[in-house]
Design an enzyme around this catalytic site. Structure first.
Site: not given
Ligand code: GLN
Length: 551
Positions: A71, A191, A385, A511, A513
């Site tokens: 969230d 409800p 990642c 990341h 995103e």
């Molecule tokens: N498992 C991988 C690592 O720990 C990638 C982690 C992920 O994709 N957030 O480096």
């Protein structure tokens, strides 16, 4: 002094509390108020970092490295703010703090109990953001549904704070579901009445009800709900199902929820509210000029899209920026591995592939096969990642000829450990909150696709991982054409890779995103979708040329 809005939920889960909360925040922000949003989660985990995505969905990582509820992603995207550890508190963290204090002797002499000690700890967490003096309004979303055993202490803390702060300073908005019963062709209010009764039992009279329903609530239904829930008709707000979540702030504004909140909290209405940018964005999402674009999202949790929430949303933003609707085709990487779906089937109708983040070795070979397919056929590829780590393994095996290349996460002693545990991780024993987490700087090499996308050299992105490209293999990878387009400032960690001869083959250790927002699409998602759109258009013109020749 900041004002408080406590948002509770009733009747059922998954009614959309997070999005409603983010939308209320958005509306108040559009009225010039400084708003922050907090989520309280009733589970005993100290944070969701140790939970499986099947249990919890995506773990959203903040700049300060907190592993939080998804969230918070909505709060950041809708309100264009950066959250932190203070924005997400679990019951586990509360208990941990209370028990730590007890061990330190902070309560010497006292019997430590839920009331008052746990409740006081919750209240102090609820006040934490407001005490910074940075906000006019703090919205606190209480996780779970009224009546759940585990959220009782949160509700009691809310009751006490409402009383303590007084009516103009704190309010409760209760979100319920008003189901439509097809056989009776009717919306049913019972409800909601029951759920309000549960709140009343613990001493909280909601100030406003937001009633989610399939169809708009009529005046009569609002009157009926108000009558049985001690509210005037105007305090009952309808929220009908929307086509996209981005319409929710607009629907709530139509229902005048923002004005209602201002009145209840005694905040002066500063006049007009400008939501034109939001209207424009939501229109673009619904009616893109240039049609649709299909992209494969390859991951092991494909049957559970909540695990990739921010990736989906980043595609919505990038779609709007490129005037297309991105249709995400979820591909389970183990289905490829097990032969349930061929690579051709997985990739036939897509203009790009994103290989998702993840943990553990299930589905890895499927991911590697998709990457090989995209690399060899010049199909836009984006690895995030774990997706980037798989791309490095693929490149090592099939371009550098390093047979047996792998990550030490998937195989104890691979012949070529091209991905290996980070030095700083080697002594780590505890699993909770110990990954490389949060925002880190990255230096981008000029003349790369990464630089083209960001348009600058120094960026910061959020991380959540333990493994990294093994520097011992950098030389051979580079010699064979892999470019390390982004590095940590000390040059020690590979943060981005790409293949210059490919139309768009980019992998990132972070990341992206998590930082895509409604009003600021993430540069990499933007560039990836733009390139996929180009490929789609080339395919279309090739096909129509073929048809013309055949005709
Ligand atoms: N498992 C991988 C690592 O720990 C990638 C982690 C992920 O994709 N957030 O480096």
């Amino acid at each position: 002094m900041a004002k408080y809005i406590f948002v509770t939920g009733g009747v059922a889960s998954s009614v959309g509390k997070g999005i409603t909360v983010a939308s209320i925040g958005r509306l108040l922000k559009a009225r010039g108020l400084r708003v922050s949003v907090q989520k309280l989660d009733p589970y005993i985990n100290v944070d969701p970092g140790t939970m499986s995505p099947y249990q919890h969905g995506e773990v959203y990582v903040t700049d300060d490295g907190a592993e939080t509820d998804l969230d918070l992603g909505y709060y950041e995207r809708f309100l264009d703010l950066s959250t932190s550890q203070a924005n997400n508190v679990t019951m586990g963290r509360i208990y941990k703090d209370v028990i730590d204090k007890e061990r330190r002797g902070d309560y010497l002499g006292a019997t430590v109990q839920v009331v008052p000690h746990v409740i006081d700890e919750i209240k102090s967490r609820m006040l934490e953001l407001a005490n910074t003096g940075k906000y006019d309004v703090v919205i606190t979303e209480i996780g779970g549904t009224v009546g759940d055993i585990e959220s009782q202490p949160f509700l009691e803390a809310m009751r006490q704070l409402k009383l303590q702060l007084g009516p103009k300073n704190a309010m409760n908005i209760h979100l319920t579901l008003v189901p439509y019963i097809k056989s009776a062709s009717e919306l049913k209010t019972k409800p909601t009445q029951h759920s309000v009764r549960l709140l009343l039992e613990i001493g909280v009279q909601p100030d406003v009800l937001v009633c989610r329903s399939e169809k708009a609530l009529s005046k009569e239904i609002k009157h009926k709900i108000g009558l049985f829930c001690n509210l005037s008709d105007a305090d009952v707000v309808g929220l009908r199902d929307a086509e996209t979540i981005y319409e929710v702030p607009l629907l709530l504004h139509e229902e005048k929820l923002d004005l209602l909140v201002l009145r209840k909290l005694g905040i002066k209405d500063s006049g007009a509210v400008d939501l034109s940018d939001w209207e424009e964005f939501s229109h673009k999402v619904k009616f893109p000029k240039d049609g649709t674009l299909r992209i494969a999202l390859v991951g092991k949790y494909a049957e559970y899209p909540d695990a990739y929430k921010s990736i989906f949303e980043a595609f919505v933003h990038a779609g709007a920026a490129n005037d297309v609707k991105v249709l995400v085709k979820l591909v389970r990487s183990d289905d490829i591995e097990d032969g349930n779906i061929t690579l051709d089937e997985a990739m036939r109708d897509v203009a790009g592939a994103l290989v998702a983040p993840g943990f553990g070795n299930r589905g890895i070979e499927g991911k590697i096969a998709i990457i090989k397919y995209a690399r060899e056929r010049n199909i836009p590829f984006f690895g995030i990642c774990l997706g980037m780590q798989c791309a490095v393994i693929e490149f090592a095996r099939h371009v550098c000829g390093l047979e047996g290349a792998n990550s030490t996460e998937f195989q104890k002693r691979p012949k070529h450990p091209v991905i290996d545990l980070m030095e700083s991780q080697k002594t780590v024993k505890e699993k909770g909150g110990t990954m490389r987490l949060g925002s880190y700087p990255c230096v981008i090499a000029e003349g790369t696709k990464a630089f083209q996308a960001y348009g600058k050299v120094l960026i910061t992105e959020r991380h959540r991982h333990r493994y990294e490209v093994n520097n011992a293999y950098r030389e051979i990878l580079a010699r064979n054409g892999l470019v390390f387009s982004g590095l940590s400032p000390d040059g020690e960690l590979v943060e981005m890779i790409e293949i210059p001869s490919h139309r768009w083959f980019v992998g990132v250790q972070f990341h992206p995103e998590l930082k895509s927002r409604v009003h600021s699409v993430h540069p990499l998602f933007n560039a990836f979708v733009a390139e996929a759109k180009k490929l789609r258009d080339e395919k279309i013109s090739r096909e129509s040329l073929k048809e013309t020749i055949e005709a």
